[in-house]
Design an enzyme around this catalytic site. Structure first.
Site, PDB file in Angstrom:
ATOM      1  N   LYS A  38      10.850  -9.181  -5.107  1.00 48.31           N
ATOM      2  CA  LYS A  38      10.608 -10.655  -5.500  1.00 48.31           C
ATOM      3  C   LYS A  38      11.440 -11.222  -4.354  1.00 48.31           C
ATOM      4  CE  LYS A  38      10.265 -12.044  -9.632  1.00 48.31           C
ATOM      5  NZ  LYS A  38       8.942 -12.007  -9.618  1.00 48.31           N
ATOM      6  N   ARG A 108      15.676 -14.296 -12.450  1.00 50.90           N
ATOM      7  CA  ARG A 108      14.551 -12.993 -12.555  1.00 50.90           C
ATOM      8  C   ARG A 108      15.183 -11.755 -12.012  1.00 50.90           C
ATOM      9  NH1 ARG A 108       9.239 -15.842 -12.733  1.00 50.90           N
ATOM     10  NH2 ARG A 108       9.535 -17.954 -11.997  1.00 50.90           N
ATOM     11  N   GLY A 117       7.209  -6.548 -15.936  1.00 49.16           N
ATOM     12  CA  GLY A 117       7.608  -6.817 -17.416  1.00 49.16           C
ATOM     13  C   GLY A 117       8.659  -5.890 -18.173  1.00 49.16           C
ATOM     14  N   MET A 119      11.824  -5.592 -16.932  1.00 50.01           N
ATOM     15  CA  MET A 119      13.209  -6.208 -17.087  1.00 50.01           C
ATOM     16  C   MET A 119      13.284  -7.649 -17.526  1.00 50.01           C
ATOM     17  SD  MET A 119      15.055  -4.370 -14.103  1.00 50.01           S
ATOM     18  CE  MET A 119      14.026  -4.685 -12.742  1.00 50.01           C
ATOM     19  N   ARG A 355      -0.200 -14.505  -1.598  1.00 46.87           N
ATOM     20  CA  ARG A 355      -0.584 -13.000  -1.640  1.00 46.87           C
ATOM     21  C   ARG A 355      -2.025 -12.768  -0.955  1.00 46.87           C
ATOM     22  NH1 ARG A 355      -1.507 -12.735  -8.163  1.00 46.87           N
ATOM     23  NH2 ARG A 355      -2.895 -14.544  -8.203  1.00 46.87           N
ATOM     24  N   HIS A 477     -36.710  13.982  -8.743  1.00 47.75           N
ATOM     25  CA  HIS A 477     -37.754  13.535  -7.907  1.00 47.75           C
ATOM     26  C   HIS A 477     -37.560  11.965  -7.738  1.00 47.75           C
ATOM     27  CE1 HIS A 477     -41.826  11.675  -7.166  1.00 47.75           C
ATOM     28  NE2 HIS A 477     -41.879  12.546  -6.394  1.00 47.75           N
ATOM     29  N   ARG A 583     -37.239  14.711   6.206  1.00 49.10           N
ATOM     30  CA  ARG A 583     -37.691  15.562   5.151  1.00 49.10           C
ATOM     31  C   ARG A 583     -39.130  15.953   5.461  1.00 49.10           C
ATOM     32  NH1 ARG A 583     -33.338  12.659   1.810  1.00 49.10           N
ATOM     33  NH2 ARG A 583     -34.476  11.195   3.023  1.00 49.10           N
ATOM     34  N   ARG A 639     -36.558  18.510   9.517  1.00 48.55           N
ATOM     35  CA  ARG A 639     -36.480  19.672   8.658  1.00 48.55           C
ATOM     36  C   ARG A 639     -37.869  20.195   8.076  1.00 48.55           C
ATOM     37  NH1 ARG A 639     -33.436  19.352   2.884  1.00 48.55           N
ATOM     38  NH2 ARG A 639     -35.138  18.433   2.566  1.00 48.55           N
ATOM     39  N   GLU A 794     -26.344  25.156   4.441  1.00 47.02           N
ATOM     40  CA  GLU A 794     -26.048  24.716   2.976  1.00 47.02           C
ATOM     41  C   GLU A 794     -26.125  25.780   2.030  1.00 47.02           C
ATOM     42  OE1 GLU A 794     -29.920  22.877   2.263  1.00 47.02           O
ATOM     43  OE2 GLU A 794     -30.901  24.074   3.508  1.00 47.02           O
ATOM     44  N   SER A 813     -26.454  21.503  10.909  1.00 49.50           N
ATOM     45  CA  SER A 813     -26.454  20.249  10.184  1.00 49.50           C
ATOM     46  C   SER A 813     -26.096  20.687   8.607  1.00 49.50           C
ATOM     47  CB  SER A 813     -27.861  19.632   9.946  1.00 49.50           C
ATOM     48  OG  SER A 813     -27.535  18.321   9.417  1.00 49.50           O
ATOM     49  N   GLY A 815     -25.902  20.929   5.031  1.00 49.13           N
ATOM     50  CA  GLY A 815     -26.624  20.032   3.988  1.00 49.13           C
ATOM     51  C   GLY A 815     -25.520  20.196   2.736  1.00 49.13           C
ATOM     52  N   THR A 816     -24.689  19.204   2.809  1.00 51.87           N
ATOM     53  CA  THR A 816     -23.565  19.167   1.928  1.00 51.87           C
ATOM     54  C   THR A 816     -24.014  19.061   0.489  1.00 51.87           C
ATOM     55  OG1 THR A 816     -23.261  16.809   2.297  1.00 51.87           O
ATOM     56  CG2 THR A 816     -21.914  18.421   3.522  1.00 51.87           C
ATOM     57  N   ASN A 817     -25.227  18.461   0.110  1.00 54.48           N
ATOM     58  CA  ASN A 817     -25.688  18.454  -1.198  1.00 54.48           C
ATOM     59  C   ASN A 817     -25.799  19.883  -1.747  1.00 54.48           C
ATOM     60  OD1 ASN A 817     -25.716  15.731  -0.946  1.00 54.48           O
ATOM     61  ND2 ASN A 817     -28.077  15.797  -0.849  1.00 54.48           N
ATOM     62  N   ASP A 818     -26.653  20.791  -1.217  1.00 52.52           N
ATOM     63  CA  ASP A 818     -26.714  22.177  -1.685  1.00 52.52           C
ATOM     64  C   ASP A 818     -25.544  22.879  -1.636  1.00 52.52           C
ATOM     65  OD1 ASP A 818     -29.329  21.552  -2.495  1.00 52.52           O
ATOM     66  OD2 ASP A 818     -30.516  22.791  -1.132  1.00 52.52           O
ATOM     67  N   CYS A 889     -25.939  16.073   7.153  1.00 54.01           N
ATOM     68  CA  CYS A 889     -27.089  14.995   6.473  1.00 54.01           C
ATOM     69  C   CYS A 889     -26.766  15.368   4.966  1.00 54.01           C
ATOM     70  CB  CYS A 889     -28.365  15.685   7.000  1.00 54.01           C
ATOM     71  SG  CYS A 889     -28.739  17.256   6.496  1.00 54.01           S
ATOM     72  N   TYR A 909     -21.877  13.812  14.321  1.00 53.05           N
ATOM     73  CA  TYR A 909     -22.475  12.734  13.714  1.00 53.05           C
ATOM     74  C   TYR A 909     -22.443  13.125  12.048  1.00 53.05           C
ATOM     75  CZ  TYR A 909     -26.730  15.599  13.381  1.00 53.05           C
ATOM     76  OH  TYR A 909     -27.545  16.533  12.844  1.00 53.05           O
TER      77      TYR A 909
END
Lengths: 936, 936
Positions: A38, A108, A117, A119, A355, A477, A583, A639, A794, A813, A815-818, A889, A909
Site C-alpha cells: 500500500k 493501515r 483483511g 491485519m 489500478r 458428430h 477433412r 487429409r 496422432e 501434422s 493430430g493432437t486430439n487423437d 491440426c 504452424y
C-alpha cells in the site's frame, strides 16, 4: 545519522528512484518490501504527480524494531511521525486534534505481499469530543452533523475493538439498544442525535471494559493505533494466512498513515470513479460517474443516482480539467488504462486509488492499439496486453453480458452442456431435421434440439441457428459439424429429456414444445429459456492492426481447418496462411452425396462400388477446385478419408429396433390375419416382409462394419491399405482439381496427408499407391503441381518411430486430439461426461476434494505427457529430415497455452477453425515475445 | 608352389582343422567361402569318419580365376582334377570312361550361401555309348538295363541343356515321340529298348543343334561340365536371386565332383533314410526305413513298400553294425539328432547326406536332456535346443498330427478362427449355455458354439470341452474366460452362421445341428467336422529336468496369471514363482455372484449399493483365502476391478431388440383386443407392460453406462476414483483374507495393483484411499501383512511419466495388451478380423503383395514402438526408485521373443497363463544364454 523510519508519500519514491523516472520490477519489489504494497503504491502514485491525500508510511524495518524490542515502539519514532505529519498538516491546512480544522487520519497495515483483511486498520483517527464538533462545523447541513457523529462512533468502535481489544458484539449491543429506543431497524434511519447517544454509550462501554476513558489525546490515539497495526502482523489469522500462502513470517508490516479527505463538505465536494478510457469500447474518453456532496460509501449505497462523468465539465470545469490532466499522467506512468477512485474536497481533486481497469475484448484491443499509436507502450506490449482467448467475443455473436446475467437472475438458465462450438444463437426449438429444413427455408430462426445428430441430419443443421444435443461429447458428430460450419452448438446436455414423438423437451422442471424460444451460448455451453439480447460486434479495424503487428513478429504460422470453399475463404479473410486440415469426409456428408457414399459402401461387387466412386469423384473434385481457388498461393493440407465407414450408415441400434419392430408387426399381421381373416392385414404382410428383408440386409452390413472401439478400429490409413479405391479416387479428385486450377493461372500447393499412421510401412505403402495416381493425373493433364506427401502424428507409435516415418513423410501434422486420446487412453466422447468431469472438478480423497487434472487435456495440450511424445516425434523427424515441416491440426491449434508449447517445439504452424485464426495469430506472437527457447 | 585348386573331401577338412577337431563358426564360414556350402558339408562329413561317396571340390577362387581370364578354365586345373580323381577311382575300383567298371560323377555348384536351384547341376557324367553298356552289365536284370539306358538319356538331356545350351523342349519333344510310338503315356511305362531309341534321337538332336556329336570323351565331358557350372554363377536367374537376397556377386561358386553309387545293383545293395534317435519319442534307437535293390528315387516313388530299419540287422548284419557306429560318429560330430540318407552298394555303406533331424516337442526335450546326460552337449546347449513354443504340445491335449492331416485331406476342416486358447477338444455341438450345463452334468462331452459369450454364459462354459464363437477377438469374453480356465477356445469364426432358434450352424456349405460332433484345435484355431484322434501327452520326466536346469540359470522370474485357487495351484505345479496378475473381475463373473454384482451396479441409492457390496465381500475374500493359501510364501499381484461396469449387464443391443419387440407386442395385443374383443389378449397386455417397464428401466441404465469406445472409457482406476466403494470392498476382502491366512501360519505377500493409471494423481489418490482401508483391516485383525502398492503401465502416458508415477508405486507391471492397443491405436477386437489380418498376410502395393507388419504385435511384443515406451518407463521408474520391481503381465509374458526383450530390459519377471509357465521358464533361460545386455 538519524534512522529514517518514516517517509512522506511524496518523498518515498525518490528514495528508490532519485531521478523520479520509472522503476523496474526489482526496485518496485524493494520498495514494497520496505513500505508495504500500500505504502509503495501511494508513493508511486504521489510521485506520478497526481494529487493524493497526503500521508506517510512507517517502514517494515520499524516493525522489526518493534518486535526486537519485545513489542515496544522504537524511541524517536513518534517524533519522526509528528515531523512528517506537520508537512501533511501544512498541505491541508488542518491539524491533528485541532477542533477548528481537524485532520482525520487512516492508519493501515501494508506488507510486501497482499494479505487482504488479515491485519488491522483504523479510520477516522483524530476524532474526540472536541474535534467531532469541529468536523460537524465544516459544513452546515444536518446531514453533515450526522456524518460527524457517525464517524466518531465508528472510530470509537474500531479503535475499541482493534486497539483496546473490546469484542465487537459489545458495541453492536449498544447500537441495537439505541435503535430499539429510536424504534428503527436500520443504521441509516438513525439521526445525528441518535449517534450522539451511541457515542455516549460507547465511551461508557470503553470505561467499563478498560477501566479508563477513551483516549482524547489524538497523538496518543495515533501511537496506540500504530502499535496495534504492528501487533496485528502476528495475530493468529495473519500467521495462518502466511503459512497457507508460504509468506515469510519475518517480513513484517509497514504502517501507512494517510489524511482523510471529505467529498461531502459542500457543493464543490464530491466523489467518483472513472476509467481513463471507455472500458466497453476502448475510446479515449472519460468514462465513469460521480456524486457531489458525497463520500465513497454513498455511491456504493445507491440511494442517490450518480451523474455521468461528462457532466463534471459543466459543474466543476477546473476540477474536470485537473481530472483530465491527472488521467494522462496516470496512463503515462502506469502505461495502461486506469480505473481510478477520486474525491473532490471543496474544489480540490484527490486521487484515492488507481489500478489497471478491467475491460472487455473490444476495449482491450482498441486501448492496446491506440496506446501504442500514442507512444505510451510499444507494439510488442500492445500485443501482450490482449488475452487471445477473449478475441472470440469480437469474432462471433455473443450475448450482452448484463442481459445474460439478468437471465440467470430470473432463473432462465436451463442447463449447461459442453461448449462444443462457440457463438450465441436464439431460435425456436425444432426436434427433427426435416422440420428444421422446412422452417429454415421459410426464414424462421430455429434451433435444432436432438438426442444426438448423425450424417442424415445435415440438411436440418445447415439452416438452424444453432444445435443442441443431449448426448455426445466435444468430438461428437454435432460438435464437429457445427464447428466446421461456425455454428453455435451445445453438446451433451445430459439433463435434457427429449421426447421426439411428443415433441417435447423436459429440463429443469419445465416442459418446452416445438416452437418455444431458447437462447444458446456455444462459448459457455449455457442454454436459456426465451430470448437474450446479443452484444454488438465492434468494427475490426483495431484488431486488424494489432494482428498485423502480431504477424510481423512471425511467431509461427497460423493455418485454418477448412473443409469447404466457403470455409477456405473465411479462413483467408481471418488471416490464415494456408489450410492445415481439410477433412475430406465432411465432403461426403451432404445429403445427396451421402446416398452415393452409402451405395459405395454397401456395394456387393467391385463394379457397382467403382460406379459409386465414379459418381463421387466430380463432386469431390468440385470442392477441391473451390478450395484451391480460394487458397491461391497458399498450401492446402488435405487429409484422406479418416472415419470408419459405418459412420456413413444408419446407426446399428436404430436398425436393431426397426428390425425387431418389423418382425413383431409381421407376426401380428399374420396371426391377426388368420384370426380375423381380414384381407386387409394379409395384403399388408408381404410389403412388411420386403421391408424387413431390406432392413435385415442393411443391419447385417452395419453389424459387419460395426466395431467395439471404432476410434481404434478400421479407419484412417487402414481403410485405404485394405481397399485403396476410395483413396485413389480422392487423390485423383485432388490432382485433377489442382491441375485444372493451376492451368487457369493460380498456384496450387496441395499437401496430401495420410491419417492414423503408426508404422512406417503404412505410410510407405499408401504413399506408393497414391503418388502413382498423382503422377498419372499430372501426366494426363500435362500440368506439374508442387505437392507434398505427409502424415498425421496422432498414434503414439508414430511419435515413437518418427525417425522411420519421416523417411517417407515430407511433413508431420500433429493430430493432437487423437494423440491425446490414445496417450491418456481417454475416449473423449466417453470421458467428458463420465469421469473427466470428476477429474477436473475434484474427487473425494479421504474427505478432501482434490483435482486429478488441473486442465482438460483436450482443451490445453498436456505438455507433461502428450508433449513428451510430440518432442520425441519432432526430434525423430528432424533427425532424418532436418527441414521437415511440422504443424498441429486439431483443437489445440487454437489454444494459446498450447500454441506457446508449439512455438517452443519449433513447429512451423498451428491450424485451427477459421474463427480461431485471429486468436492463434495473437497467441503465436505472444509465444514469440515470451522469449522461450525454440527448437529447430 | 602349385596353387591348390581342388580338395578331396577327405583332405579339405584338415586344411581348416589340422588336428581334425571340431571347428568354430568362423572357420566353418571360411570353409564355406572357399568350398561352397555343399563342398564344406561333404568335407566335414568325410572328416567325421563316415563313409561318403568320394569326390573332390574345386574352390571358389578357381571360379574367380575363370572369370578373371575372361571365361577360361585356368591352366593346370584339369590336371589337378584328374590327379584327385585318380584317388577316387582307386577307392571305388572304377574309372571314368572305363566300360568295364565305369565311374559316374555328379557335378554340382555350391556357393557360400545357399542359392537353391539357381545354378546348374549335371548327373550321371561319364556315360557314353560304351560305358552305358558297362553300367548295364553291372547287374543282370532287365530293370538294370533299363536303368542304365534311362540314366544315359537323362545325362544327354541334362548335359545338352546345361552345357550345350539346347532348350529343354526339344528333348521333351523327342521323348514324346518315342512315347507316342510305344503308345504309352508315362515315362515309367517305357522299357530299356525304348530308351535306347530315345538316346538315338537325343544324339541326333545334339548333332542338329550343335553341328557336332555328343562328346564321347568323358574327360572332355567333365571339363565342359565344370566350365558350365562356373558360367551358371552369372546366369540371369542367379544374379536376380543374389540381388533379392543381398548376396555378394563377387563370391563365386565352387564345383563339387562326386562319385555316384548305386543301391540297385544286387541284393546286397539298397538305400534308406534313418534318424539317429526316435524323432517322435526321443528314445535312443534307430528309426527309419530302407529298400534293397533300389535307388533313392524308388523310395520316393512309393511303388514298393520300404522295410523298417530294424530288419536291416537280420538282412545285412555287418552293414547294420556299421550304420550304428556311423550314427554315433555323426551325433558326436554334429552334436545333434541326425536325419541321414544312405546307400548300400554291394554291401558297402555310403552316407549321402546328414542333417539335423526334425522332431516333435516330446522328442526334442528327451533328445536334448539325454544328449546332455551322455555328455555330447552341455546343459546350456540342451536348454537352447528346445523351442519353448513347442512345449505347449507337451502340456495340453493336441490332435495327432497325422490324424489331423488326414482330416484335412478328407475335407473336414470347416473353418479357421482365432486361436484364442490352446488345447484340443472333441464334443457335440450345443448352442446355449443351459443345454451345455444340463448335458455336461450328464457327463456328455459338448462344445459350446455361440455368436459370442457374455458373463451370463459362464455356467455353460464350465462343463464344455471347448468353446467356439463366431464373433469377438483374442480378448473377447470367451477368449479371456477360456484361457483362464485352460479350456480350448476358437474365437471369431466369422464364416460361422449360427441360427440359435433353429439350432443350426452353417459353415463351408454344410449344416450342423445340435449334437453333431466337431473337433477344435485351440492352438491353431482350426475346427473340424467329426472326431479326430488326440496325441498322447508324454511323461514330463525329461521336461521337468530340462526346466530345472533352466531355472538354475535364473534368467528372470516366471509368474502366472491366475484368478482362482485352482489356477493358483496349477500355476505353482507348473513352477510359477508367484502370481503376476489376479484379475478380480473374473471373481464376479460366476453366475450367483453376477446377480449380486448387477444389483450393486443397478442400485438406485447408496444403501442398497452398499448392501450388495457387503454380499460380495465374503465371496471375494474366500477366493483370496484360497489363492493366498495356494501361494504360501510367494507374491500375489492383485489387480483391482478393471472392466467397465456395463460388461456385467445384459448387452445393449439385446435390450433394444427386446424392448422394441415388447412394444410391438403390446400394440398388437391392444389393437387385437379392440378388434376381436378377446378377453384373452387384453388380459395379457398388463403383464407385458410390466415387463416392458422393467426392461426399459434396465435399458436406460445400460444405455447410460454404455460407451463409444469402452476400451478407453470409464474403467480401471477411473471407476474407483469416481466411486471408491467397490475398490474399498476389494481391498478389505484382500486384507481380511491375507490376515486370516497369515494368522494360520502361512506367509502372504499381496501386491495391490491399480490399473489404467495415466497420471500420477490417479495413483496417488487411489492409493491414499485404499491404503487407509488396508491399514484399518490390519489394525482390526492385529496382523501385519507385507504388502505393496503398484500400478499397471498400460497407458502410454504412464510410460512417459513413469518417473512421477514411480514416486507412488512400489512396482510396475507392464500391461502389454492394452499398451500395445493404445500405442498402435489398434482395438484388438476390431483389428484382428478387420485389418490386422490383411497387414500380416500382405496387402497389394502396386501389384506386389507386401506385409505391413511382420509379426502380430499382440502375440510378439513390438520392440520398435511399444518396447521404446517400455524402456522409457523402466528408465523413468528406476530413476526415482532404483530397485523398483518390474514385470510383464498379459499375453506377451508367455511369448519367447517378448521374454527375450523383457530380459534385456532387466525386468524382474514375466507373468503368463499357467499352461505357458513352462514355456516362459525355458524362454527366460534362453534369454539369459543368448547373452544380451541387460538393463538394471
Amino acid at each position: 545519522m538519524k534512522q529514517i523510519r518514516t517517509f512522506l508519500f511524496t518523498e518515498a519514491f525518490r528514495h528508490f528512484s532519485p531521478e523520479g523516472s520509472a522503476i523496474d520490477s526489482v526496485t518496485r519489489d524493494a520498495m514494497k518490501e520496505l513500505l508495504g504494497g500500500k505504502g509503495a503504491g501511494l508513493a508511486e502514485m504521489g510521485a506520478s504527480g497526481v494529487n493524493v491525500p497526503p500521508g506517510l508510511t512507517i517502514t517494515t524495518t520499524t516493525c522489526h524494531e518493534y518486535y526486537d524490542q519485545g513489542g515496544r515502539l522504537p524511541d524517536g519514532l513518534m517524533e519522526q511521525v509528528r515531523e512528517k505529519l506537520a508537512v501533511v498538516e501544512g498541505q491541508l491546512s488542518r491539524r491533528l486534534g485541532d477542533p477548528s480544522a481537524p485532520l482525520l487520519l487512516s492508519v493501515r497495515s501494508g506488507a510486501k505481499f497482499s494479505m487482504p483483511g488479515m491485519m488491522d486498520t483504523i479510520l477516522n483517527l483524530g476524532l474526540n469530543d472536541e474535534t467531532v464538533l469541529g468536523l460537524a462545523a465544516l459544513s452546515d447541513t444536518p446531514e453533515h452533523r450526522r456524518f460527524a457523529w457517525d464517524s466518531y462512533r465508528r472510530f470509537i468502535q474500531m479503535f475499541g475493538n482493534v486497539v483496546l481489544d473490546i469484542e465487537k458484539e459489545a458495541f453492536e449491543h449498544e447500537l441495537s439498544a439505541v435503535k430499539a429506543h429510536a424504534q428503527v431497524k436500520l443504521d441509516s434511519e438513525l439521526g445525528a442525535e441518535d449517534f450522539v447517544s451511541v457515542v455516549d454509550r460507547y465511551k461508557r462501554l470503553v470505561r467499563e471494559k478498560t477501566g479508563g476513558d477513551f483516549p482524547q489525546d489524538t497523538s496518543e490515539q495515533l501511537a496506540m493505533a500504530i502499535e496495534a497495526v504492528f501487533r496485528s502482523w502476528n495475530n493468529p489469522r495473519a500467521i495462518f494466512y502466511r503459512d497457507l500462502n508460504k509468506i515469510d513470517h519475518d517480513l513484517g508490516t509497514a504502517v501507512t498513515v494517510q489524511s482523510m479527505v471529505f467529498g461531502n463538505l459542500d457543493d464543490k465536494s464530491g466523489t467518483g470513479v472513472c476509467f481513463t478510457r471507455n472500458p466497453a469500447t476502448g475510446a479515449r474518453e472519460l468514462y465513469g460517474e460521480y456524486l457531489t456532496r458525497a463520500q465513497g460509501e454513498d455511491v456504493v449505497a445507491g440511494i442517490r443516482t450518480p451523474r455521468k462523468i461528462a457532466e463534471l465539465a459543466q459543474e466543476m470545469p477546473a476540477v474536470n480539467a485537473e481530472l483530465l490532466e491527472t488521467i494522462a499522467r496516470l496512463e503515462h506512468h502506469y502505461r495502461d488504462l486506469q480505473d481510478i477512485e477520486f474525491t473532490i474536497e471543496q474544489g480540490r481533486l484527490y486521487i484515492l486509488q488507481t489500478r489497471s481497469g478491467k475491460r472487455n475484448a473490444t476495449s482491450a484491443v482498441r486501448v492496446a492499439v491506440e496506446m501504442a499509436q500514442e507512444g505510451i507502450i510499444t507494439r510488442e506490449e500492445a500485443i501482450g496486453r490482449v488475452d487471445p482467448r477473449d478475441l472470440i467475443q469480437l469474432l462471433l455473436p455473443s450475448f450482452d453480458i448484463k442481459a445474460k446475467a439478468r437471465a440467470k437472475d430470473d432463473g432462465r438458465l436451463l442447463a449447461t452442456g459442453l461448449n462444443a462450438s462457440p457463438g450465441a444463437a436464439i431460435g425456436e426449438i425444432v426436434f427433427d431435421p426435416d422440420t428444421a429444413a422446412e422452417r429454415g427455408a421459410r426464414g424462421d430462426k430455429v434451433i435444432l434440439v436432438r438426442e444426438e445428430t448423425c450424417p442424415d441430419d445435415i440438411h436440418g443443421m445447415v439452416p438452424a441457428q444453432g444445435i443442441v444435443t443431449a448426448r455426445g461429447g466435444m468430438t461428437s458428430h454435432a460438435a464437429v459439424v457445427a464447428r466446421g460450419m461456425g455454428k453455435p452448438c451445445v453438446a451433451g446436455c445430459e439433463t435434457f429429456k427429449i421426447d421426439v414423438h411428443a415433441r417435447t423437451l423436459s429440463v429443469a422442471g419445465k416442459v418446452f414444445r416445438d416452437g418455444d424460444v431458447i437462447s444458446i451460448d456455444g462459448a459457455t455451453g449455457e442454454i436459456f429459456a426465451g430470448s437474450i439480447d446479443t452484444a454488438e460486434i465492434a468494427g475490426s479495424e483495431h484488431l486488424d492492426l494489432l494482428l498485423s503487428w502480431a504477424d510481423e513478429l512471425q511467431g509461427l504460422g497460423v493455418r485454418a481447418n477448412a473443409d469447404t470453399p466457403e470455409d477456405a475463404r473465411l479462413a483467408r479473410d481471418f488471416g490464415a496462411v494456408g489450410i492445415g486440415l481439410c477433412r475430406t469426409e465432411h465432403m461426403f456428408m451432404a445429403q445427396e452425396r451421402l446416398a452415393v457414399m452409402q451405395r459405395m459402401i454397401l456395394a456387393d461387387d467391385k463394379a457397382s462400388r467403382q460406379a459409386a466412386l465414379d459418381e463421387l469423384l466430380p463432386m469431390q473434385r468440385a470442392d477441391f477446385v473451390g478450395i484451391f481457388e480460394a487458397m491461391d498461393g497458399l498450401p492446402v493440407t488435405i487429409r484422406l478419408l479418416d472415419p470408419p465407414l459405418h459412420e456413413f450408415l444408419p446407426r446399428l441400434e436404430e436398425l436393431i429396433e426397426e428390425v425387431a419392430t418389423l418382425k413383431a408387426a409381421i407376426k401380428y399381421k399374420r396371426s391377426g390375419g388368420r384370426k380375423a381373416g381380414s384381407s386387409n392385414s394379409t395384403s399388408k404382410a408381404p410389403k412388411l416382409e420386403v421391408q424387413l428383408a431390406e432392413r435385415q440386409a442393411l443391419l447385417a452390413k452395419v453389424r459387419d462394419l460395426s466395431e467395439s472401439n471404432p476410434m481404434m478400429g478400421r479407419r484412417g490409413c487402414r481403410l485405404g491399405l485394405v481397399d485403396a479405391e476410395i483413396n485413389v479416387m480422392q487423390v485423383r479428385a485432388i490432382f485433377e482439381a489442382a491441375c485444372d486450377v493451376q492451368s487457369r493461372g493460380a498456384r496450387v500447393l496441395p499437401e496430401i496427408m495420410i491419417p492414423l499412421v503408426g508404422h512406417v510401412n503404412e505410410l510407405a505403402f499408401a504413399r506408393a499407391v497414391l503418388e502413382k495416381t498423382a503422377l498419372e493425373v499430372m501426366s494426363e493433364r500435362g500440368v506439374n503441381v508442387e505437392y507434398k506427401f505427409g502424415t498425421m502424428i496422432e498414434v503414439p507409435r508414430a511419435a515413437l518411430t518418427a525417425d522411420e516415418i519421416a523417411q517417407h513423410a515430407e511433413f508431420f501434422s500433429f493430430g493432437t486430439n487423437d494423440l491425446t486420446q490414445m496417450t491418456f487412453g481417454f475416449s473423449r466422447d466417453d470421458a467428458e461426461g463420465k469421469f473427466l468431469n470428476h477429474y477436473l472438478e475434484g474427487i473425494d480423497v479421504l474427505g478432501e476434494k482434490k483435482r486429478v487434472l488441473k486442465d482438460n487435456p483436450f482443451a490445453q495440450l498436456d505438455v507433461g505427457g502428450v508433449g513428451k511424445l510430440m518432442r520425441l516425434a519432432a526430434d525423430g523427424g528432424r533427425s532424418v529430415r532436418p527441414g521437415i515441416k511440422l504443424g498441429i491440426c486439431g483443437e489445440h491449434g487454437g489454444d494459446p497455452a498450447s500454441i506457446a508449447f508449439a512455438y517452443e517445439l519449433g513447429l512451423n504452424y498451428v491450424s485451427c477453425s477459421p474463427y480461431r485464426v485471429p486468436i492463434a495469430r495473437l497467441a503465436a506472437a505472444q509465444a514469440r515475445l515470451s522469449g522461450g527457447q525454440r527448437d529447430r
